[in-house]
Motif scaffolding. Structure first.
Motif, PDB file in Angstrom:
ATOM      1  N   ASP A  27       0.810  -1.214   0.000  1.00 55.89           N
ATOM      2  CA  ASP A  27       0.000   0.000   0.000  1.00 55.89           C
ATOM      3  C   ASP A  27       0.848   1.271   0.000  1.00 55.89           C
ATOM      4  O   ASP A  27       0.480   2.277  -0.634  1.00 55.89           O
ATOM      5  CB  ASP A  27      -0.948   0.006   1.205  1.00 55.89           C
ATOM      6  CG  ASP A  27      -2.150   0.912   0.981  1.00 55.89           C
ATOM      7  OD1 ASP A  27      -2.150   1.670   0.001  1.00 55.89           O
ATOM      8  OD2 ASP A  27      -3.087   0.854   1.792  1.00 55.89           O
ATOM      9  N   HIS A 217      -6.319   0.200   9.652  1.00 50.63           N
ATOM     10  CA  HIS A 217      -5.607   0.608   8.436  1.00 50.63           C
ATOM     11  C   HIS A 217      -6.086   2.008   8.089  1.00 50.63           C
ATOM     12  O   HIS A 217      -7.237   2.196   7.708  1.00 50.63           O
ATOM     13  CB  HIS A 217      -5.954  -0.372   7.306  1.00 50.63           C
ATOM     14  CG  HIS A 217      -5.421   0.018   5.958  1.00 50.63           C
ATOM     15  ND1 HIS A 217      -4.194  -0.396   5.498  1.00 50.63           N
ATOM     16  CD2 HIS A 217      -5.942   0.779   4.972  1.00 50.63           C
ATOM     17  CE1 HIS A 217      -3.984   0.085   4.284  1.00 50.63           C
ATOM     18  NE2 HIS A 217      -5.037   0.807   3.930  1.00 50.63           N
ATOM     19  N   HIS A 219      -4.829   6.054   6.421  1.00 49.46           N
ATOM     20  CA  HIS A 219      -3.824   6.772   5.639  1.00 49.46           C
ATOM     21  C   HIS A 219      -3.521   8.125   6.266  1.00 49.46           C
ATOM     22  O   HIS A 219      -4.374   8.728   6.907  1.00 49.46           O
ATOM     23  CB  HIS A 219      -4.295   6.912   4.187  1.00 49.46           C
ATOM     24  CG  HIS A 219      -4.221   5.614   3.439  1.00 49.46           C
ATOM     25  ND1 HIS A 219      -3.235   5.340   2.519  1.00 49.46           N
ATOM     26  CD2 HIS A 219      -4.985   4.507   3.490  1.00 49.46           C
ATOM     27  CE1 HIS A 219      -3.407   4.118   2.032  1.00 49.46           C
ATOM     28  NE2 HIS A 219      -4.470   3.585   2.609  1.00 49.46           N
ATOM     29  N   HIS A 253       1.029   5.725   5.075  1.00 48.50           N
ATOM     30  CA  HIS A 253       0.643   5.376   6.440  1.00 48.50           C
ATOM     31  C   HIS A 253       1.574   6.026   7.465  1.00 48.50           C
ATOM     32  O   HIS A 253       2.601   6.590   7.098  1.00 48.50           O
ATOM     33  CB  HIS A 253       0.690   3.849   6.597  1.00 48.50           C
ATOM     34  CG  HIS A 253      -0.107   3.132   5.567  1.00 48.50           C
ATOM     35  ND1 HIS A 253      -1.478   3.093   5.595  1.00 48.50           N
ATOM     36  CD2 HIS A 253       0.249   2.485   4.444  1.00 48.50           C
ATOM     37  CE1 HIS A 253      -1.930   2.424   4.557  1.00 48.50           C
ATOM     38  NE2 HIS A 253      -0.900   2.043   3.829  1.00 48.50           N
TER      39      HIS A 253
HETATM   40 CO   LIG Z   1      -4.912   1.630   2.006  1.00 42.73          CO
END
Ligand SMILES: [Co+2]
Ligand SMILES: [Co+2]
Lengths: 480, 480
Positions: A27, A217, A219, A253
């Protein structure tokens, strides 16, 4: 069926209180550099990453498959096998879009199941599956297949904000997922909307409802991610997704090293060693410099996207709106479009703003504003959403509104995939024999019929030489 | 003596639970682009910034004064007056290095006091004063002057980690500062060392000890700043320093918009309006693009500095060490130097690693390692530190060690500034008459004797034309 002589159950087994899923191989680069990290660029560092002791590493799925064959001229299956071999002690994780697999339409159940089987066979330990609308029926085939293969089924909730996306909604969906066999729940906040208040609230509610671990999860887009993660962990979140610092923050992240340091000495200590992480960091720091130099990584995606904070819509969606309005010469109506988005979302049953619904809602809002009349012009995709082609929307759609949008077309209220004929055998028959190097190729072919031939051809030429044209691929004899 | 018809006491008066000091006009650009933001670049946005309702805006002091005359050909006093005029409703804040003022040596008390007087007269509401060693005697003159001028005295604690820098140490220093007249305490974490555990611990301990407000100033360098701020606020921190998002993160501060959003709807809600912030953001977003394009802003300073996490030393100090070792062809001894730093710090009484002590300690550690013998070679600055020239070190220095370093030189144990003769009159006499345009010029001259003449000359030529050589500056008559 994993290599390296290590059982999936043994991987990542440690006594750490907080577990880390490292995303730099999936990701992080998908978010920052359009998924362009190649196997050559990751190969050398894989053993050092394996040494760190991450709970898991997300390394596959999402857009990596597409990018491999479309841009990197790389066999995604081979990538997975190499990573598996070089990271025998770390659970490998993939992102899987349920009935959409890794492609852009709904696929038949037999194909969805076959893909899961092959993913696990090639090295995946954990499948994170999600549906854009949170319609569990779009996950059924994936769930069944994952359980059958004995892999870890992580069911992800597409997180968004709306009047129907309250704690009750999320908790009910999580419970349904647990009942369906999920081994863990992931709160998947694509847009960076979750904040240090809502994240712990949701985690707490989930932990009170389900027995399985909860993972967050989110961002960094809006600059809230590390705070949201910190508060979520204090509220009982078991695992968080982070990315090695050179490819962290911005649209990616929280930085792995920062989060490890943040919890050091607390009851949530990850137990990970900053010195070991530094070896991994040095590798990706060089890649970061390379990506900045060649323009793959733009400083634009590295800042804070304050629009997400202001309008509660993902940054990427806003830039799409701006360019659509520019094309129509109507930039001055940007504010009107922003005000129209909540209306369109309400009319269409409050879909989470994630691919593909973010584009569908955004484009329809633009049309509603620039035509001067709502739904005077309706896109094919918006019709599809309202008709039920993508699944059940979070809130029911008003029948009168639906009638207005789709006219006499019959709405779909069954599970969308029930309308699809099995397609594995058909795809097998279609796949040109000369491209068939491994059983997995039929899946590549099925998902990317336009792109796969060029990739297969290139792979073939690399293997058999430029005169591969004359090769009898069936029996693999290469004419001298 | 403030303009705009608003009393300092009225500025920033609101009921918000958490207060924000906006740093984009001082520390943010000092940290990210070497303090190169010019008045031209800030002028237009000042009224919109004034509209936001920040508790205060840090706009002056630190390196801005030096940068104005050295690089920007700008009168720092004029900058302050313009900002004051265009931001009548926001408290203006400066960073002041106590006895070091804004220069690089200890100045005499009368000069320190004169500078404070002129700063307040030109528009400063809040003086944040600090000493690198936390020797309160180096703040005495500034404290006295600030109280005399009736400005807000914010006393800052130089934060660091060491065996002596425990809660007890910080709490005692804060109490001393309060007793000395401080109106608020600032935890000044230059290096981004404070974390989500230590920040709230320290805030709580301070709040239990002092009655005055507590403010947290930390840098994003290690990726911990937003988490540390969040937890500090939960523990009772009254004010935090943030920077508008285009010049936030990296070596700068948490993003203003993100922190405002993070606390929205909580008991710590700042009450600031994200829409008003968006107007300000748009301005600095354009500057960010400009700085990226002209190379002033490097993506290198925008990431997470994991070395700070690993070695607990500021990132800038580490890069200095690397280049010193490179010059000596001893890069392979980097690890040894890192191990030597704690020894040198211990020997020299655990100075915080901030300018100038970070350079002094780092360079000495390099010498200790590359000479193969500790203190075989000692720098002049290290001798000065050990002798007491910079003030009292946090821990006492072993007399035997001191003897070894300074030999028969007499250690200084009085207040260093007590050894200095008054210098205002001397400086007034020295300042060439042709450069004397305002009373404040003597302060510019005193702090930057090498750089000031070129700046004064340029200012003079701009004012009186290129033939200003022939001007009778005394009576301001310009020959036609
Ligand atoms: Co993602
Ligand atoms: Co600072």
């Amino acid at each position: 069926m994993t290599s390296g002589g290590v059982d999936a159950a043994e991987r990542g087994a440690n006594m750490a209180k907080l577990k880390i899923t490292e995303t730099v191989l999936r990701d992080a680069h998908q978010s920052l550099i359009a998924t362009r990290m190649s196997m050559d660029e990751m190969y050398d560092i894989l053993p050092a990453m394996d040494e760190v002791g991450f709970y898991s590493a997300e390394v596959w799925g999402g857009a990596t498959f597409d990018a491999c064959i479309r841009f990197l001229d790389e066999d995604p299956w081979e990538r997975l096998r190499i990573i598996r071999k070089r990271m025998p002690n770390t659970k490998l994780q993939m992102l899987y879009r349920g009935q959409n697999m890794l492609g852009y339409r709904h696929y038949a159940d037999d194909l969805v199941e076959y893909f899961v089987q092959k993913s696990v066979a090639n090295g995946i330990d954990i499948l994170r599956i999600f549906d854009a609308l949170n319609d569990i029926r779009n996950l059924e085939a994936s769930i069944k297949a994952t359980k059958k293969e004995g892999a870890h089924l992580q069911a992800a909730i597409s997180y968004t904000t709306s009047p129907v996306h309250n704690l009750e909604y999320f908790v009910k969906y999580a419970k349904d997922l647990e009942n369906a066999g999920a081994d863990s729940i992931c709160i998947k906040d694509m847009a960076g909307l979750i904040n240090p208040t809502t994240a712990p609230e949701l985690v707490k509610a989930l932990k009170e409802t389900v027995k399985i671990p909860v993972q967050l999860h989110t961002h960094y887009t809006s600059g809230l991610a590390s705070m949201a993660c910190y508060k979520a962990v204090e509220a009982g979140c078991d695992v968080i997704d982070t990315a090695m610092s050179p490819l962290a923050l911005g649209t990616s992240h929280p930085a792995t090293e920062s989060m490890v340091a943040a919890f050091k000495g607390t009851p949530y200590d990850t137990g990970l060693d900053l010195k070991k992480l530094d070896v991994v960091r040095a590798h990706f720091a060089k890649l970061r410099e390379k990506y900045l130099a060649n323009g793959l990584l733009s400083p634009k995606v590295m800042g804070v996207d304050a629009n997400t904070l202001l309008y509660q819509v993902p940054g990427g969606m806003l830039s799409n709106l701006v360019s659509q309005l520019k094309q129509a010469g109507k930039e001055d109506q940007f504010e009107d479009v922003l005000k129209e988005i909540p209306n369109v979302r309400k009319d269409s049953g409050y879909p989470p703003l994630v691919t593909p619904t973010s584009q569908i809602v955004g484009t329809q809002a633009v049309f509603n504003v620039i035509m001067g009349e709502r739904y005077k012009m309706v896109t094919k995709e918006f019709k599809g959403l309202v008709r039920g082609e993508y699944g059940r929307t979070p809130a029911p759609i008003d029948p009168e509104f639906r009638k207005k949008i789709i006219g006499d077309d019959k709405p779909i209220d069954c599970r969308p995939a029930d309308l699809l004929e099995p397609e594995v055998e058909k795809m097998k028959a279609e796949l040109p024999a000369k491209y068939n190097e491994q059983e997995e190729d039929v899946l590549t072919w099925a998902m990317f019929p336009q792109v796969a031939p060029k990739f297969f051809e290139s792979r073939r030429q690399k293997k058999y030489g430029i005169d591969g044209e004359h090769l009898d691929a069936e029996n693999g004899v290469h004419p001298v």
